[in-house]
Write an enzyme that holds these catalytic residues in place. Structure first.
Site, PDB file in Angstrom:
ATOM      1  N   HIS A 122       1.572   0.405  -0.287  1.00  0.00           N
ATOM      2  CA  HIS A 122       0.382  -0.073   0.426  1.00  0.00           C
ATOM      3  C   HIS A 122      -0.221  -1.179  -0.458  1.00  0.00           C
ATOM      4  O   HIS A 122      -0.139  -1.109  -1.687  1.00  0.00           O
ATOM      5  CB  HIS A 122      -0.579   1.110   0.557  1.00  0.00           C
ATOM      6  CG  HIS A 122      -1.808   0.850   1.367  1.00  0.00           C
ATOM      7  ND1 HIS A 122      -2.886   0.140   0.882  1.00  0.00           N
ATOM      8  CD2 HIS A 122      -2.151   1.229   2.618  1.00  0.00           C
ATOM      9  CE1 HIS A 122      -3.832   0.090   1.805  1.00  0.00           C
ATOM     10  NE2 HIS A 122      -3.407   0.735   2.881  1.00  0.00           N
ATOM     11  N   ASP A 199       0.349   7.293  -6.091  1.00  0.00           N
ATOM     12  CA  ASP A 199      -0.566   7.110  -4.963  1.00  0.00           C
ATOM     13  C   ASP A 199      -0.315   8.256  -3.977  1.00  0.00           C
ATOM     14  O   ASP A 199       0.712   8.298  -3.298  1.00  0.00           O
ATOM     15  CB  ASP A 199      -0.279   5.740  -4.319  1.00  0.00           C
ATOM     16  CG  ASP A 199      -1.062   5.528  -3.030  1.00  0.00           C
ATOM     17  OD1 ASP A 199      -1.678   6.477  -2.523  1.00  0.00           O
ATOM     18  OD2 ASP A 199      -1.022   4.388  -2.519  1.00  0.00           O
ATOM     19  N   GLN A 202      -0.843   9.476   1.149  1.00  0.00           N
ATOM     20  CA  GLN A 202      -0.095  10.067   2.270  1.00  0.00           C
ATOM     21  C   GLN A 202       0.590  11.372   1.879  1.00  0.00           C
ATOM     22  O   GLN A 202       1.208  12.026   2.718  1.00  0.00           O
ATOM     23  CB  GLN A 202       0.974   9.081   2.781  1.00  0.00           C
ATOM     24  CG  GLN A 202       0.407   7.792   3.329  1.00  0.00           C
ATOM     25  CD  GLN A 202      -0.374   7.994   4.623  1.00  0.00           C
ATOM     26  OE1 GLN A 202      -0.224   8.993   5.315  1.00  0.00           O
ATOM     27  NE2 GLN A 202      -1.222   7.039   4.953  1.00  0.00           N
ATOM     28  N   LYS A 225      -7.833  11.334   4.773  1.00  0.00           N
ATOM     29  CA  LYS A 225      -6.474  11.598   5.250  1.00  0.00           C
ATOM     30  C   LYS A 225      -6.103  13.079   5.080  1.00  0.00           C
ATOM     31  O   LYS A 225      -4.993  13.496   5.399  1.00  0.00           O
ATOM     32  CB  LYS A 225      -5.473  10.707   4.517  1.00  0.00           C
ATOM     33  CG  LYS A 225      -5.649   9.210   4.865  1.00  0.00           C
ATOM     34  CD  LYS A 225      -4.621   8.364   4.153  1.00  0.00           C
ATOM     35  CE  LYS A 225      -4.994   6.898   4.077  1.00  0.00           C
ATOM     36  NZ  LYS A 225      -4.763   6.149   5.304  1.00  0.00           N
ATOM     37  N   CYS A 363      -0.703  -2.492   6.166  1.00  0.00           N
ATOM     38  CA  CYS A 363      -1.096  -2.901   4.796  1.00  0.00           C
ATOM     39  C   CYS A 363       0.118  -2.865   3.875  1.00  0.00           C
ATOM     40  O   CYS A 363       0.010  -2.435   2.716  1.00  0.00           O
ATOM     41  CB  CYS A 363      -2.212  -2.027   4.235  1.00  0.00           C
ATOM     42  SG  CYS A 363      -3.723  -2.098   5.185  1.00  0.00           S
TER      43      CYS A 363
HETATM   44  N1  PMP Z   1      -2.103   4.071  -0.242  1.00  0.00           N
HETATM   45  C1  PMP Z   1      -1.508   4.524   0.863  1.00  0.00           C
HETATM   46  C2  PMP Z   1      -0.087   4.978   0.793  1.00  0.00           C
HETATM   47  C3  PMP Z   1      -2.223   4.580   2.067  1.00  0.00           C
HETATM   48  O1  PMP Z   1      -1.637   5.035   3.176  1.00  0.00           O
HETATM   49  C4  PMP Z   1      -3.584   4.171   2.085  1.00  0.00           C
HETATM   50  C5  PMP Z   1      -4.402   4.214   3.361  1.00  0.00           C
HETATM   51  N2  PMP Z   1      -3.722   3.732   4.485  1.00  0.00           N
HETATM   52  C6  PMP Z   1      -4.148   3.715   0.891  1.00  0.00           C
HETATM   53  C7  PMP Z   1      -3.390   3.683  -0.250  1.00  0.00           C
HETATM   54  C8  PMP Z   1      -5.575   3.293   0.830  1.00  0.00           C
HETATM   55  O2  PMP Z   1      -6.402   4.371   1.116  1.00  0.00           O
HETATM   56  P1  PMP Z   1      -7.953   4.171   1.385  1.00  0.00           P
HETATM   57  O3  PMP Z   1      -8.064   3.072   2.408  1.00  0.00           O
HETATM   58  O4  PMP Z   1      -8.418   5.485   1.891  1.00  0.00           O
HETATM   59  O5  PMP Z   1      -8.580   3.777   0.084  1.00  0.00           O
END
Ligand code: PMP
Length: 405
Positions: A122, A199, A202, A225, A363
């Site tokens: 991401h 990270d 997910q 999430k 993203c």
């Molecule tokens: N890393 C991953 C793998 C994600 O899926 C996401 C959210 N889509 C993020 C980071 C960022 O998370 P947040 O927007 O809640 O800070």
């Protein structure tokens, strides 16, 4: 199956909604999960009974709020099997957790040091390291992604060396659903003494997380999430690192003593918690974790796998549909493109039938470029989804295809 999906669905008021007369089929769980009533109640109860600032009030409400706030920290400690509660830092979410670590890292790296990230991150877990490396004059190296959507482990092995100071990778890909071998990847980085950040945005809702077993130095995730509200998340880091890691935001709470020219820093976890925290959402996140931990985890994984298996089977038989990401181990994410129609059109036409999916680059623009697609449509499943909903997705997709062909 011991996993009672109907009983779980009853706990989510939003699942009773209808969209243009159709029952809502919510398949956008990788973007954010819905909230069970107990989480909503925890938030309302906090604001209805003990709203006040934490750690500083000399009154009953402040004591109660502080008690609930710190109890949530204990729940996170148990949830990820952290050695110490002081290692659990409240953040606004995964993005902030990564930025806190990167801010410190950029001050600790030297010119020529190497950082490794991967081609499936991401943007939050990629752009942040790009910036940290630029500030420090360090070199960012990238683990490539295979055709199946897995990390190329041989290439990772080849990138690691004694100049590698930091490695960051995702537990699970948000765009493809790939579950990475994070324990093995951490062990490989540790041979060279590199720090490792995982990270968990997910991962935390779908796989058991044990930071001591993984062996990483930092694990970050978002509340929203894992059935908790938006605007709250967790940075877990080893005490030995966090206690000396350069501080992030400065202000109240994170200090120990202040003179007009100097300040000293508070102990963990407050060292990284400047300013008034998001008390209500932290408390509700504690409730979400209590709720999630009470579920039969094996049943949860089996249920989500059954949803993915059914979706994959139907997708493979669906004319004109290509699945992006066929890793051996995946969470319930089906990312796909179709021969007719941009992903955005697919999303729009599914919404007209009450089905919520995400479309776009998720993203993860470099990953989309790797697969030569502008983006994908992504159906992502959660504990409350049913096999009937998966079937309904493909009935709806048939209509979509006939409209776009
Ligand atoms: N890393 C991953 C793998 C994600 O899926 C996401 C959210 N889509 C993020 C980071 C960022 O998370 P947040 O927007 O809640 O800070």
């Amino acid at each position: 199956m011991s996993f009672d999906v109907a009983a779980i669905r009853e706990q989510f008021p939003i699942l009773k909604r209808r969209i243009d007369g159709n029952p809502l089929i919510y398949l956008d769980n990788a973007a954010t999960t819905q909230k069970p009533q107990c989480v909503i109640d925890a938030l309302v109860d906090y604001y209805s009974t003990c709203n006040s600032n934490v750690h500083r009030g000399a009154h009953r409400l402040a004591d109660e709020a502080t008690g609930r706030f710190e109890a949530a920290r204990d729940l996170v400690k148990d949830f990820i099997n952290a050695p110490k509660r002081e290692e659990v830092i409240w953040t606004t979410g995964t993005t902030e957790g990564i930025n806190i670590v990167a801010n410190g890292l950029s001050q600790l790296l030297s010119t020529g040091d190497e950082v490794i990230a991967t081609g499936m991150e991401h943007h939050a877990n990629l752009v942040t390291w790009q910036q940290a490396c630029k500030v420090a004059g360090a070199i960012l190296k990238i683990v490539p992604v295979t055709e199946d959507g897995e990390l190329d482990q041989a290439a990772y092995d080849a990138l690691l060396n004694e100049r590698t100071k930091f490695v960051a990778f995702t537990h699970v890909s948000n765009a493809l659903g790939t579950v990475n071998p994070i324990k093995e990847m951490t062990a490989k980085a540790k041979v060279f003494g590199a720090w490792v950040l995982v990270d968990g945005a997910q991962g935390a809702a779908h796989r058991k997380v044990d930071v001591q077993d993984i062996g990483c130095d930092f694990y970050v995730f978002s509340g929203h999430k894992i059935y908790a509200p938006m605007g709250v998340g967790v940075l877990w880091g080893r005490e030995s690192l966090l206690a000396t890691w350069p501080v992030w935001r400065t202000g109240g709470e994170m200090i120990s003593t202040v003179t007009l020219q100097e300040a000293t820093w508070n102990v963990l976890p407050y060292r990284f918690e400047a300013g008034t925290p998001n008390v209500g959402d932290v408390i509700a996140m504690g409730e979400a974790i209590r709720w999630l931990m009470a579920l039969d985890h094996d049943g949860l994984e089996a249920h989500e796998k059954a949803l993915l298996d059914r979706a994959t089977q139907l997708a493979e038989a669906f004319e004109g549909l290509t699945i992006i990401g066929n890793a051996k181990e995946k969470i319930g994410v089906l990312s796909f493109v179709m021969d007719h129609g941009h992903p955005a059109d697919i999303g729009f036409l599914l919404d007209r039938q009450g089905i919520a999916v995400r479309t776009g680059d998720h993203c993860a623009q470099p990953l989309m470029a790797r697969f030569n697609v502008p983006g994908t449509a992504r159906a992502s499943f959660s504990v409350y989804n049913t096999l009937e909903e998966v079937d309904a997705l493909f009935v709806a997709l048939k209509k979509v295809r006939s409209m776009l062909a």
